[in-house]
Design a protein around this motif. Sequence first.
Motif, PDB file in Angstrom:
ATOM      1  N   ILE A   7       0.837  -1.203   0.000  1.00 20.68           N
ATOM      2  CA  ILE A   7       0.000   0.000   0.000  1.00 20.68           C
ATOM      3  C   ILE A   7       0.870   1.252   0.000  1.00 20.68           C
ATOM      4  CG2 ILE A   7      -1.677   1.328   1.340  1.00 20.68           C
ATOM      5  CD1 ILE A   7      -2.714  -1.380   2.401  1.00 20.68           C
ATOM      6  N   ARG A  10       2.791   1.520  -3.485  1.00 17.07           N
ATOM      7  CA  ARG A  10       1.944   1.861  -4.627  1.00 17.07           C
ATOM      8  C   ARG A  10       1.422   3.293  -4.521  1.00 17.07           C
ATOM      9  NH1 ARG A  10      -1.271   0.026  -9.192  1.00 17.07           N
ATOM     10  NH2 ARG A  10      -2.482   1.896  -9.629  1.00 17.07           N
ATOM     11  N   GLU A  11       0.844   3.637  -3.379  1.00 17.48           N
ATOM     12  CA  GLU A  11       0.280   4.973  -3.206  1.00 17.48           C
ATOM     13  C   GLU A  11       1.379   6.031  -3.199  1.00 17.48           C
ATOM     14  OE1 GLU A  11      -3.047   5.701  -2.836  1.00 17.48           O
ATOM     15  OE2 GLU A  11      -3.539   3.616  -3.201  1.00 17.48           O
ATOM     16  N   THR A 183       0.873  -4.321  -9.395  1.00 23.97           N
ATOM     17  CA  THR A 183       0.611  -3.819  -8.043  1.00 23.97           C
ATOM     18  C   THR A 183      -0.853  -3.443  -7.876  1.00 23.97           C
ATOM     19  OG1 THR A 183       1.302  -1.572  -8.698  1.00 23.97           O
ATOM     20  CG2 THR A 183       2.972  -2.995  -7.685  1.00 23.97           C
ATOM     21  N   LEU A 187      -3.179  -4.883  -5.083  1.00 23.32           N
ATOM     22  CA  LEU A 187      -3.875  -3.950  -4.203  1.00 23.32           C
ATOM     23  C   LEU A 187      -5.367  -4.264  -4.135  1.00 23.32           C
ATOM     24  CD1 LEU A 187      -2.909  -1.597  -2.483  1.00 23.32           C
ATOM     25  CD2 LEU A 187      -3.613  -0.043  -4.305  1.00 23.32           C
TER      26      LEU A 187
END
Length: 325
Positions: A7, A10-11, A183, A187
């Motif tokens: 998380i 990716r974010e 990803t 996710l």
Amino acid sequence: MFGNYLIGLREGLEASLVVCILVAYLVKTERREALRPVWLGIAVAVALSMSFGAALEFGSQELTFEAQEALGGSLSIVSVSLVTWMVFWMRRTARHLRSELHSKLDAALAMGTGALVATAFLAVGREGLETALFVWTAVRASNDGTADPLIGVVLGLLTAVVLGWLFYRGALRINLAKFFTWTGAMLVVVAAGVLAYGFHDLQEADWLPGLHSLAFDISSTIAPDSWYGTVLKGVFNFQPDPTWLQVWMWALYLVPTLALFLRPGRVSPSTAAPTDREPEPHDTQVAPSAAGSSDRSGGTDAGDDAHGVHDGARRAGEHSVGGQG
């Protein structure tokens, strides 16, 4: 920890790419005086996101147990909705991201310093608030009484910052289309676990029935405190004794969402993004095999932005005396 690391990575990488595109464009066009208000807007966005996360964490501690579960469950559903929208949005529009940010920066430059701050704030702030909400709900869902979930998120964010810096410096090149596709799929799996846990919270808050109607109970086989139980919990938010509602919501979200996300798609010529500049002899090019596989897999053309960032940042230092650039 891996799920929370994913998380954060990716974010955080999405926000890092936005920052890279903004900064590289200003450096490339020799408008370095605009960097200060842009960095100010980025700093305000980061501070607001951290404050939002702190408010969720410390504010919820003052509530009763039922209110905490109701808040956590409701925000879990909201955060999963936002993350789902985000991964599909990135898949659909990432190839336009660079030109879109460039046009917004041009408009802000014409309007003045305040517009520059607002542009940078809005570009990064959306990612930051979304990240803070999803991180809070994911950490809450996978919390095992240790700091491991939070450590995973922090490590993911730090990795994203380092990758963003390497992209800007031109020291790293990866196929971002494939990266965001894989990803994004992982996710969605993590989000399914967060969603199931959110509905369990609503059951514990007595907002939904069926708290004691278990689909199965394999706690004796997969003990929650075992190493493999911890791994399953950290990666998939796995629970050895879920309710029927949890299982159904997990399946009803995961199967169609993952199928739609991984569905092959093609960009028609009429909707393809126009090239925002003529190619130059020293431009870096996307390998044909990588570009073709991205289009066939339904992934984004986010690699275009990565190469644009790399090329713009690299050529920013190649201005001749006559002002080449």
